[in-house]
Design a protein around this motif. Sequence first.
Motif, PDB file in Angstrom:
ATOM      1  N   TYR A  52      -2.126  -4.478   5.272  1.00  0.00           N
ATOM      2  CA  TYR A  52      -1.145  -3.489   4.846  1.00  0.00           C
ATOM      3  C   TYR A  52       0.196  -4.138   4.529  1.00  0.00           C
ATOM      4  O   TYR A  52       0.644  -5.027   5.249  1.00  0.00           O
ATOM      5  N   THR A  53       0.811  -3.684   3.460  1.00  0.00           N
ATOM      6  CA  THR A  53       2.145  -4.144   3.097  1.00  0.00           C
ATOM      7  C   THR A  53       3.203  -3.150   3.578  1.00  0.00           C
ATOM      8  O   THR A  53       4.377  -3.448   3.566  1.00  0.00           O
ATOM      9  N   ARG A  54       2.756  -2.000   3.957  1.00  0.00           N
ATOM     10  CA  ARG A  54       3.611  -0.954   4.512  1.00  0.00           C
ATOM     11  C   ARG A  54       2.807  -0.309   5.626  1.00  0.00           C
ATOM     12  O   ARG A  54       1.593  -0.084   5.480  1.00  0.00           O
ATOM     13  N   ALA A  55       3.442  -0.016   6.735  1.00  0.00           N
ATOM     14  CA  ALA A  55       2.729   0.587   7.864  1.00  0.00           C
ATOM     15  C   ALA A  55       2.082   1.902   7.435  1.00  0.00           C
ATOM     16  O   ALA A  55       2.742   2.738   6.802  1.00  0.00           O
ATOM     17  N   PRO A  56       0.803   2.081   7.742  1.00  0.00           N
ATOM     18  CA  PRO A  56       0.148   3.355   7.427  1.00  0.00           C
ATOM     19  C   PRO A  56       0.882   4.497   8.130  1.00  0.00           C
ATOM     20  O   PRO A  56       1.366   4.335   9.254  1.00  0.00           O
ATOM     21  N   GLY A  57       0.969   5.626   7.441  1.00  0.00           N
ATOM     22  CA  GLY A  57       1.660   6.754   8.049  1.00  0.00           C
ATOM     23  C   GLY A  57       1.385   8.063   7.346  1.00  0.00           C
ATOM     24  O   GLY A  57       0.804   8.102   6.267  1.00  0.00           O
TER      25      GLY A  57
ATOM     26  N   HIS B  56      -0.409   7.861   3.698  1.00  0.00           N
ATOM     27  CA  HIS B  56      -0.189   6.792   2.726  1.00  0.00           C
ATOM     28  C   HIS B  56      -0.710   5.473   3.271  1.00  0.00           C
ATOM     29  O   HIS B  56      -0.374   5.095   4.395  1.00  0.00           O
ATOM     30  N   LEU B  57      -1.542   4.797   2.473  1.00  0.00           N
ATOM     31  CA  LEU B  57      -2.097   3.500   2.827  1.00  0.00           C
ATOM     32  C   LEU B  57      -1.810   2.548   1.676  1.00  0.00           C
ATOM     33  O   LEU B  57      -2.259   2.778   0.556  1.00  0.00           O
ATOM     34  N   GLU B  58      -1.058   1.481   1.942  1.00  0.00           N
ATOM     35  CA  GLU B  58      -0.695   0.517   0.898  1.00  0.00           C
ATOM     36  C   GLU B  58      -0.959  -0.892   1.394  1.00  0.00           C
ATOM     37  O   GLU B  58      -0.585  -1.240   2.510  1.00  0.00           O
TER      38      GLU B  58
ATOM     39  N   SER C 186      -2.668   1.327  -3.398  1.00  0.00           N
ATOM     40  CA  SER C 186      -1.733   2.288  -2.838  1.00  0.00           C
ATOM     41  C   SER C 186      -2.454   3.631  -2.934  1.00  0.00           C
ATOM     42  O   SER C 186      -2.707   4.128  -4.033  1.00  0.00           O
ATOM     43  N   LEU C 187      -2.832   4.164  -1.782  1.00  0.00           N
ATOM     44  CA  LEU C 187      -3.649   5.378  -1.735  1.00  0.00           C
ATOM     45  C   LEU C 187      -2.927   6.462  -0.943  1.00  0.00           C
ATOM     46  O   LEU C 187      -2.297   6.180   0.078  1.00  0.00           O
ATOM     47  N   THR C 188      -3.047   7.676  -1.418  1.00  0.00           N
ATOM     48  CA  THR C 188      -2.506   8.832  -0.714  1.00  0.00           C
ATOM     49  C   THR C 188      -3.664   9.794  -0.482  1.00  0.00           C
ATOM     50  O   THR C 188      -4.447  10.064  -1.394  1.00  0.00           O
ATOM     51  N   PHE C 189      -3.752  10.287   0.745  1.00  0.00           N
ATOM     52  CA  PHE C 189      -4.809  11.224   1.118  1.00  0.00           C
ATOM     53  C   PHE C 189      -4.189  12.511   1.634  1.00  0.00           C
ATOM     54  O   PHE C 189      -3.138  12.502   2.280  1.00  0.00           O
ATOM     55  N   GLN C 190      -4.886  13.612   1.353  1.00  0.00           N
ATOM     56  CA  GLN C 190      -4.465  14.938   1.796  1.00  0.00           C
ATOM     57  C   GLN C 190      -5.544  15.496   2.707  1.00  0.00           C
ATOM     58  O   GLN C 190      -6.743  15.348   2.428  1.00  0.00           O
ATOM     59  N   TRP C 191      -5.129  16.156   3.787  1.00  0.00           N
ATOM     60  CA  TRP C 191      -6.073  16.774   4.714  1.00  0.00           C
ATOM     61  C   TRP C 191      -6.530  18.099   4.115  1.00  0.00           C
ATOM     62  O   TRP C 191      -5.744  19.026   3.922  1.00  0.00           O
TER      63      TRP C 191
END
Length: 168
Positions: free
Chosen positions: A102-107, A115-117, A130-135
């Motif tokens: 990760y280049t940025r802490a998952p959060g 956000h996962l990058e 760079s991925l964004t997920f929605q519940w």
Amino acid sequence: MPVTASAQSAPAPAPETAPPVAYSAPVSTQPLPDELQRARLIWTTMVAIQQANESGNYSVLRDISSPAFQMVNDPSKLGQIFNGIRATNIDLSNTLLLAPTYTRAPGIDNQGMMHLEGGFGLRPTAVLFSLTFQWVSNRWKLFGVSVGARSIPSGVSPTPAAQPPGRK
């Protein structure tokens, strides 16, 4: 030279104009998934993109994503978006061989989006994401995606770039 493909959902319209099904999911109250669950989401996304690139059929990638993503990304648009990464002939399924870094802490942001990058230090070409997920419906679904490839010269650390270029 990095190659990037990005597809992202448009911001949700105001509730009074939103279709009742597409935006009925509440903001996530889910805690951040553990490392293995996050890696599984990343790996399955990479495999879905790889299979779509191989087959030229982006319907499944679209159909397993969030309703908001589906509304703004039809299969032919996704084919155009991923044309550049497809042209590199990089095999995204090779990401299954490594744990993501990760280049940025998952959060999870205040909108409930995860956000996962980061990337995978594959040689000779690293894969950046760079991925964004929605519940939605009790599971994390793809809401936004940016995937890139970057050459790694011999003797250079495989640490991914800060963020794939072209992220919206």
